[in-house]
Enzyme design. Structure first.
Site, mmCIF file in Angstrom:
data_model
loop_
_atom_site.group_PDB
_atom_site.id
_atom_site.type_symbol
_atom_site.label_atom_id
_atom_site.label_comp_id
_atom_site.label_asym_id
_atom_site.label_seq_id
_atom_site.Cartn_x
_atom_site.Cartn_y
_atom_site.Cartn_z
ATOM 1 N N ASP A 8 52.746 8.432 41.512
ATOM 2 C CA ASP A 8 53.003 9.721 40.873
ATOM 3 C C ASP A 8 51.658 10.377 40.577
ATOM 4 O OD1 ASP A 8 55.606 8.931 41.000
ATOM 5 O OD2 ASP A 8 55.988 8.987 38.835
ATOM 6 N N ASP A 129 68.075 14.017 40.223
ATOM 7 C CA ASP A 129 67.549 13.532 38.953
ATOM 8 C C ASP A 129 68.557 13.885 37.872
ATOM 9 O OD1 ASP A 129 65.233 12.906 40.407
ATOM 10 O OD2 ASP A 129 64.407 14.899 40.045
#
Length: 239
Positions: A8, A129
Site C-alpha cells: 500500500d 470494499d
C-alpha cells in the site's frame, strides 16, 4: 488459492492503514520497489498494489513508486486506487500492470467497468470494499446504500477477471478476515473472489482455502509484522 502480498503506497512509502484511516498509517519502508523484490524472492506469484493517495484524489498519485516496482519485478501485479477513466486504465496496462482494480467507478459508472473488461479481457478486476455489507467508495470515505452482493452480481456477465472483497472493519486490524461474508459472496457469483482485510495468520489462510470457493487472499500487515512468513505460507497453500 493465490496469496497476494500487498504493498500500500502513501506519499511514496509502503504503509498499512488501520480500517482505512489515512491518519492511522504505519510506515513499513520507504523503498517500495525493494519490498516488491523481497516478496518476489520469497516465491509469490502475484503482487497487490494500492495507490492510497490516488484513491482519495481520484487519479494516480504514487505513479513513480508503482513504475519503480514494475521495473524490479517479473511476477504480475494488480493495482487499485484512483483508476476512474479509460485513459488511466490504458495507461497502467501499457506500463506493464497485469490487472487494474476498479472500485469507486464500479459504483458510480459501472458501464465503464464493462467497457474496460471487454476491451482488456482478464485484465480488469472490481474492488468491492464494504462496511457492514454496504459498499464504501473514494478511499472508503463515502458510504453508499449499495449492497456488496448486489454490486458483485451486476458484473456477473461482464468478463471481469476477479472481485476483491475487503471488509473495511477488519482491514489492518489483525483480527482475521470476514470468512463468512467472503465465502457467501464467492458462492453468490461465478467470478473469482479474492479476500482482503484482516488476513493475519496461517490459520486465516487455511480457513479461507478450506471454503473451496475463495480464489485468493491479500495480506499486508501480517507479512510486515512477521505474523505470516511468506515463503512458508506459499508452500503450505500449494501443498
Amino acid at each position: 488459492m493465490i496469496l497476494y502480498p500487498a504493498i500500500d503506497l502513501k506519499d511514496g512509502q509502503c504503509v498499512r492503514l488501520l480500517r482505512g484511516e489515512m491518519s492511522a498509517a504505519t510506515v513499513f519502508g520507504d523503498d517500495p520497489a525493494t519490498q516488491a523484490a523481497t516478496f518476489e524472492a520469497a516465491g509469490c506469484d502475484w503482487l497487490h498494489l494500492v495507490d492510497l493517495n490516488g484513491a482519495f484524489a481520484g487519479q494516480p498519485v504514487n505513479a513513480a513508486a508503482v513504475e519503480a516496482i514494475l521495473a524490479r519485478i517479473s511476477v504480475p501485479a494488480q493495482l487499485g486506487g484512483g483508476i476512474r477513466d479509460m485513459a488511466t486504465i490504458e495507461m497502467w496496462l501499457s506500463k506493464g500492470l497485469a490487472r487494474v482494480i476498479l472500485g469507486t467507478v464500479a459504483v458510480e459508472n459501472p458501464d465503464l467497468v464493462k467497457q474496460a473488461a471487454r476491451a482488456f479481457p482478464s485484465q480488469v478486476a472490481v474492488g468491492i470494499d464494504a462496511r457492514k455489507g454496504f459498499v464504501a467508495t473514494k478511499g472508503w470515505a463515502t458510504e453508499t446504500t449499495v449492497q456488496a452482493t448486489d454490486l458483485a452480481r451486476s458484473f456477473e456477465d461482464a468478463g471481469v477477471a476477479a472481485l476483491i472483497y475487503t471488509d473495511i472493519d477488519r482491514d489492518g486490524a489483525m483480527q482475521g478476515p470476514n470468512i463468512a461474508a467472503t465465502e457467501a459472496l464467492a458462492r453468490a457469483v461465478t467470478i473469482p473472489v479474492i479476500a482482503s482485510g484482516g488476513v493475519s495468520s496461517m490459520a486465516d489462510l487455511t480457513a479461507l482455502q478450506a471454503t473451496g470457493v475463495i480464489a485468493g487472499a491479500i495480506s499486508g500487515r501480517a507479512l510486515y509484522d512477521g505474523a505470516i512468513d511468506l515463503a512458508t505460507a506459499l508452500k503450505a497453500l500449494k501443498s
